[in-house]
Design a protein around this motif. Structure first.
Motif, PDB file in Angstrom:
ATOM      1  N   LEU A 112      -6.643 -89.810  30.671  1.00  0.00           N
ATOM      2  CA  LEU A 112      -6.821 -91.171  30.159  1.00  0.00           C
ATOM      3  C   LEU A 112      -7.988 -91.234  29.182  1.00  0.00           C
ATOM      4  O   LEU A 112      -7.876 -91.836  28.104  1.00  0.00           O
ATOM      5  CB  LEU A 112      -7.045 -92.137  31.326  1.00  0.00           C
ATOM      6  CG  LEU A 112      -7.266 -93.607  30.956  1.00  0.00           C
ATOM      7  CD1 LEU A 112      -6.054 -94.179  30.240  1.00  0.00           C
ATOM      8  CD2 LEU A 112      -7.594 -94.423  32.196  1.00  0.00           C
ATOM      9  N   LEU A 113      -9.102 -90.607  29.523  1.00  0.00           N
ATOM     10  CA  LEU A 113     -10.277 -90.615  28.660  1.00  0.00           C
ATOM     11  C   LEU A 113      -9.984 -89.950  27.318  1.00  0.00           C
ATOM     12  O   LEU A 113     -10.406 -90.449  26.264  1.00  0.00           O
ATOM     13  CB  LEU A 113     -11.440 -89.894  29.354  1.00  0.00           C
ATOM     14  CG  LEU A 113     -12.775 -89.872  28.613  1.00  0.00           C
ATOM     15  CD1 LEU A 113     -13.318 -91.283  28.424  1.00  0.00           C
ATOM     16  CD2 LEU A 113     -13.782 -88.999  29.352  1.00  0.00           C
ATOM     17  N   GLY A 114      -9.249 -88.846  27.349  1.00  0.00           N
ATOM     18  CA  GLY A 114      -8.870 -88.178  26.105  1.00  0.00           C
ATOM     19  C   GLY A 114      -8.099 -89.097  25.177  1.00  0.00           C
ATOM     20  O   GLY A 114      -8.305 -89.094  23.965  1.00  0.00           O
ATOM     21  N   HIS A 115      -7.218 -89.923  25.751  1.00  0.00           N
ATOM     22  CA  HIS A 115      -6.430 -90.848  24.931  1.00  0.00           C
ATOM     23  C   HIS A 115      -7.259 -92.050  24.468  1.00  0.00           C
ATOM     24  O   HIS A 115      -7.046 -92.558  23.376  1.00  0.00           O
ATOM     25  CB  HIS A 115      -5.188 -91.291  25.699  1.00  0.00           C
ATOM     26  CG  HIS A 115      -4.142 -90.229  25.757  1.00  0.00           C
ATOM     27  ND1 HIS A 115      -4.152 -89.228  26.712  1.00  0.00           N
ATOM     28  CD2 HIS A 115      -3.076 -89.975  24.965  1.00  0.00           C
ATOM     29  CE1 HIS A 115      -3.129 -88.421  26.509  1.00  0.00           C
ATOM     30  NE2 HIS A 115      -2.458 -88.846  25.461  1.00  0.00           N
ATOM     31  N   LEU A 116      -8.194 -92.479  25.301  1.00  0.00           N
ATOM     32  CA  LEU A 116      -9.049 -93.597  24.896  1.00  0.00           C
ATOM     33  C   LEU A 116     -10.000 -93.199  23.768  1.00  0.00           C
ATOM     34  O   LEU A 116     -10.374 -94.041  22.937  1.00  0.00           O
ATOM     35  CB  LEU A 116      -9.858 -94.105  26.096  1.00  0.00           C
ATOM     36  CG  LEU A 116      -9.056 -94.816  27.196  1.00  0.00           C
ATOM     37  CD1 LEU A 116      -9.957 -95.150  28.381  1.00  0.00           C
ATOM     38  CD2 LEU A 116      -8.383 -96.075  26.662  1.00  0.00           C
ATOM     39  N   LEU A 117     -10.379 -91.934  23.724  1.00  0.00           N
ATOM     40  CA  LEU A 117     -11.324 -91.458  22.710  1.00  0.00           C
ATOM     41  C   LEU A 117     -10.647 -90.785  21.516  1.00  0.00           C
ATOM     42  O   LEU A 117     -11.322 -90.175  20.692  1.00  0.00           O
ATOM     43  CB  LEU A 117     -12.308 -90.465  23.348  1.00  0.00           C
ATOM     44  CG  LEU A 117     -13.224 -91.008  24.442  1.00  0.00           C
ATOM     45  CD1 LEU A 117     -14.073 -89.889  25.031  1.00  0.00           C
ATOM     46  CD2 LEU A 117     -14.119 -92.114  23.892  1.00  0.00           C
ATOM     47  N   LYS A 118      -9.326 -90.881  21.404  1.00  0.00           N
ATOM     48  CA  LYS A 118      -8.617 -90.111  20.382  1.00  0.00           C
ATOM     49  C   LYS A 118      -9.064 -90.432  18.960  1.00  0.00           C
ATOM     50  O   LYS A 118      -9.124 -89.544  18.107  1.00  0.00           O
ATOM     51  CB  LYS A 118      -7.103 -90.281  20.536  1.00  0.00           C
ATOM     52  CG  LYS A 118      -6.572 -91.662  20.284  1.00  0.00           C
ATOM     53  CD  LYS A 118      -5.082 -91.701  20.537  1.00  0.00           C
ATOM     54  CE  LYS A 118      -4.536 -93.114  20.400  1.00  0.00           C
ATOM     55  NZ  LYS A 118      -3.102 -93.146  20.728  1.00  0.00           N
ATOM     56  N   TYR A 171      -8.249 -74.538  34.374  1.00  0.00           N
ATOM     57  CA  TYR A 171      -8.477 -75.987  34.450  1.00  0.00           C
ATOM     58  C   TYR A 171      -9.434 -76.426  33.343  1.00  0.00           C
ATOM     59  O   TYR A 171      -9.218 -77.453  32.690  1.00  0.00           O
ATOM     60  CB  TYR A 171      -9.055 -76.343  35.818  1.00  0.00           C
ATOM     61  CG  TYR A 171      -9.226 -77.820  36.036  1.00  0.00           C
ATOM     62  CD1 TYR A 171      -8.182 -78.582  36.557  1.00  0.00           C
ATOM     63  CD2 TYR A 171     -10.407 -78.465  35.711  1.00  0.00           C
ATOM     64  CE1 TYR A 171      -8.317 -79.950  36.760  1.00  0.00           C
ATOM     65  CE2 TYR A 171     -10.559 -79.833  35.901  1.00  0.00           C
ATOM     66  CZ  TYR A 171      -9.507 -80.569  36.434  1.00  0.00           C
ATOM     67  OH  TYR A 171      -9.653 -81.921  36.610  1.00  0.00           O
ATOM     68  N   MET A 172     -10.475 -75.655  33.114  1.00  0.00           N
ATOM     69  CA  MET A 172     -11.438 -75.989  32.057  1.00  0.00           C
ATOM     70  C   MET A 172     -10.789 -75.912  30.681  1.00  0.00           C
ATOM     71  O   MET A 172     -11.022 -76.778  29.822  1.00  0.00           O
ATOM     72  CB  MET A 172     -12.643 -75.050  32.154  1.00  0.00           C
ATOM     73  CG  MET A 172     -13.471 -75.264  33.414  1.00  0.00           C
ATOM     74  SD  MET A 172     -14.648 -73.937  33.730  1.00  0.00           S
ATOM     75  CE  MET A 172     -15.780 -74.172  32.376  1.00  0.00           C
ATOM     76  N   LEU A 173      -9.951 -74.905  30.457  1.00  0.00           N
ATOM     77  CA  LEU A 173      -9.229 -74.807  29.177  1.00  0.00           C
ATOM     78  C   LEU A 173      -8.274 -75.985  29.005  1.00  0.00           C
ATOM     79  O   LEU A 173      -8.143 -76.540  27.909  1.00  0.00           O
ATOM     80  CB  LEU A 173      -8.446 -73.494  29.108  1.00  0.00           C
ATOM     81  CG  LEU A 173      -9.243 -72.223  28.845  1.00  0.00           C
ATOM     82  CD1 LEU A 173      -8.301 -71.026  28.821  1.00  0.00           C
ATOM     83  CD2 LEU A 173     -10.016 -72.317  27.546  1.00  0.00           C
ATOM     84  N   GLY A 174      -7.607 -76.371  30.105  1.00  0.00           N
ATOM     85  CA  GLY A 174      -6.698 -77.516  30.055  1.00  0.00           C
ATOM     86  C   GLY A 174      -7.429 -78.800  29.736  1.00  0.00           C
ATOM     87  O   GLY A 174      -6.956 -79.617  28.939  1.00  0.00           O
ATOM     88  N   GLY A 175      -8.606 -78.986  30.331  1.00  0.00           N
ATOM     89  CA  GLY A 175      -9.410 -80.170  30.040  1.00  0.00           C
ATOM     90  C   GLY A 175      -9.835 -80.218  28.581  1.00  0.00           C
ATOM     91  O   GLY A 175      -9.784 -81.268  27.940  1.00  0.00           O
ATOM     92  N   PHE A 176     -10.228 -79.068  28.041  1.00  0.00           N
ATOM     93  CA  PHE A 176     -10.596 -78.990  26.618  1.00  0.00           C
ATOM     94  C   PHE A 176      -9.398 -79.315  25.733  1.00  0.00           C
ATOM     95  O   PHE A 176      -9.524 -80.021  24.725  1.00  0.00           O
ATOM     96  CB  PHE A 176     -11.133 -77.594  26.300  1.00  0.00           C
ATOM     97  CG  PHE A 176     -11.544 -77.404  24.872  1.00  0.00           C
ATOM     98  CD1 PHE A 176     -12.778 -77.847  24.428  1.00  0.00           C
ATOM     99  CD2 PHE A 176     -10.695 -76.784  23.970  1.00  0.00           C
ATOM    100  CE1 PHE A 176     -13.166 -77.674  23.096  1.00  0.00           C
ATOM    101  CE2 PHE A 176     -11.068 -76.603  22.649  1.00  0.00           C
ATOM    102  CZ  PHE A 176     -12.307 -77.049  22.212  1.00  0.00           C
ATOM    103  N   SER A 177      -8.219 -78.833  26.126  1.00  0.00           N
ATOM    104  CA  SER A 177      -7.006 -79.047  25.324  1.00  0.00           C
ATOM    105  C   SER A 177      -6.598 -80.515  25.269  1.00  0.00           C
ATOM    106  O   SER A 177      -6.017 -80.961  24.277  1.00  0.00           O
ATOM    107  CB  SER A 177      -5.843 -78.220  25.882  1.00  0.00           C
ATOM    108  OG  SER A 177      -6.151 -76.857  25.812  1.00  0.00           O
ATOM    109  N   ILE A 178      -6.902 -81.267  26.321  1.00  0.00           N
ATOM    110  CA  ILE A 178      -6.573 -82.699  26.312  1.00  0.00           C
ATOM    111  C   ILE A 178      -7.264 -83.383  25.142  1.00  0.00           C
ATOM    112  O   ILE A 178      -6.647 -84.146  24.394  1.00  0.00           O
ATOM    113  CB  ILE A 178      -7.006 -83.368  27.633  1.00  0.00           C
ATOM    114  CG1 ILE A 178      -6.184 -82.831  28.800  1.00  0.00           C
ATOM    115  CG2 ILE A 178      -6.882 -84.891  27.546  1.00  0.00           C
ATOM    116  CD1 ILE A 178      -6.763 -83.174  30.166  1.00  0.00           C
ATOM    117  N   PHE A 179      -8.543 -83.083  24.972  1.00  0.00           N
ATOM    118  CA  PHE A 179      -9.324 -83.728  23.923  1.00  0.00           C
ATOM    119  C   PHE A 179      -8.983 -83.182  22.536  1.00  0.00           C
ATOM    120  O   PHE A 179      -9.209 -83.846  21.538  1.00  0.00           O
ATOM    121  CB  PHE A 179     -10.816 -83.585  24.212  1.00  0.00           C
ATOM    122  CG  PHE A 179     -11.234 -84.344  25.442  1.00  0.00           C
ATOM    123  CD1 PHE A 179     -11.499 -85.700  25.381  1.00  0.00           C
ATOM    124  CD2 PHE A 179     -11.312 -83.713  26.672  1.00  0.00           C
ATOM    125  CE1 PHE A 179     -11.853 -86.410  26.515  1.00  0.00           C
ATOM    126  CE2 PHE A 179     -11.676 -84.412  27.813  1.00  0.00           C
ATOM    127  CZ  PHE A 179     -11.945 -85.770  27.736  1.00  0.00           C
TER     128      PHE A 179
END
Length: 197
Positions: A112-118, A171-179
């Motif tokens: 959600l945060l990744g989309h709010l900060l896009k 998991y860390m790579l996935g979190g980075f990929s969201i942003f």
């Protein structure tokens, strides 16, 4: 006449095969790790992938003559799929522990945060005045890789699941990929506005 047909022929579908192949590789890994309930998770992940492919094909049908927009949307869905399948193993490992619900809720909030900060993230990539912030992205990725390697090394000597270090790293790579993914969902008009801000 022949050249006009070649110009208008849709070419946007050429990269779809790579996206599907990458996702299938990742979803098989996400379904088999950790061990147990492989077919249950495979069915869930194939369902998620079917939704992603449906969305990509819908966008292809809509933007098949606007390859720039289509490739942007396809990159978005490719990275979102990557994020889903790389964050899932660590969430699955934590199931049955006290960290499961906070981790699951935190992961959903991360998406959600990744989309709010896009728009703010997109501005870093397209606005020349944000060039200093853009340099932070490869630095952050390098930091994630180093921390992930350190975590994997430390956890190899702890009495935890033998592959939990790899799950945390993914998991860390996935979190980075969201942003990294979310700015690709911005329209061309919005990107042009961000260039001038």
């Amino acid at each position: 006449m022949m050249s006009q047909n070649n110009v208008t022929k849709p070419i946007a579908e050429k990269r779809l095969g790579f996206t599907i192949a990458l996702h299938l590789f990742l979803l098989v890994g996400a379904s088999s790790f950790p061990e147990g309930s492989f077919f249950f998770w495979l069915a869930i992940n194939l369902g998620v992938e079917a939704l992603i492919v449906f969305r990509v094909l819908t966008m292809w049908n809509r933007y098949k003559y606007d390859t720039k927009r289509y490739y942007s949307i396809q990159a978005y869905w490719m990275l979102i799929g990557f994020s889903i399948y790389t964050t899932l193993p660590f969430v699955r490992i934590s199931y049955g522990t006290v960290v499961f619900w906070p981790l699951l809720i935190g992961t959903l909030l991360l998406f959600l945060l990744g989309h709010l900060l896009k728009e703010r993230i997109g501005e870093v990539f397209v606005n020349p005045r944000k060039l200093k912030q853009l340099v932070m992205w490869p630095t952050a990725l390098a930091g994630i890789v180093l921390i992930g390697i350190l975590v994997m090394a430390v956890l190899r000597f702890q009495s935890v699941h033998p592959n939990v270090g790899i799950a945390i790293f993914l998991y860390m790579l996935g979190g980075f990929s969201i942003f990294t993914a979310t700015p690709f969902s911005l329209t061309e008009e919005r990107i042009e506005k961000l260039k001038g801000n």
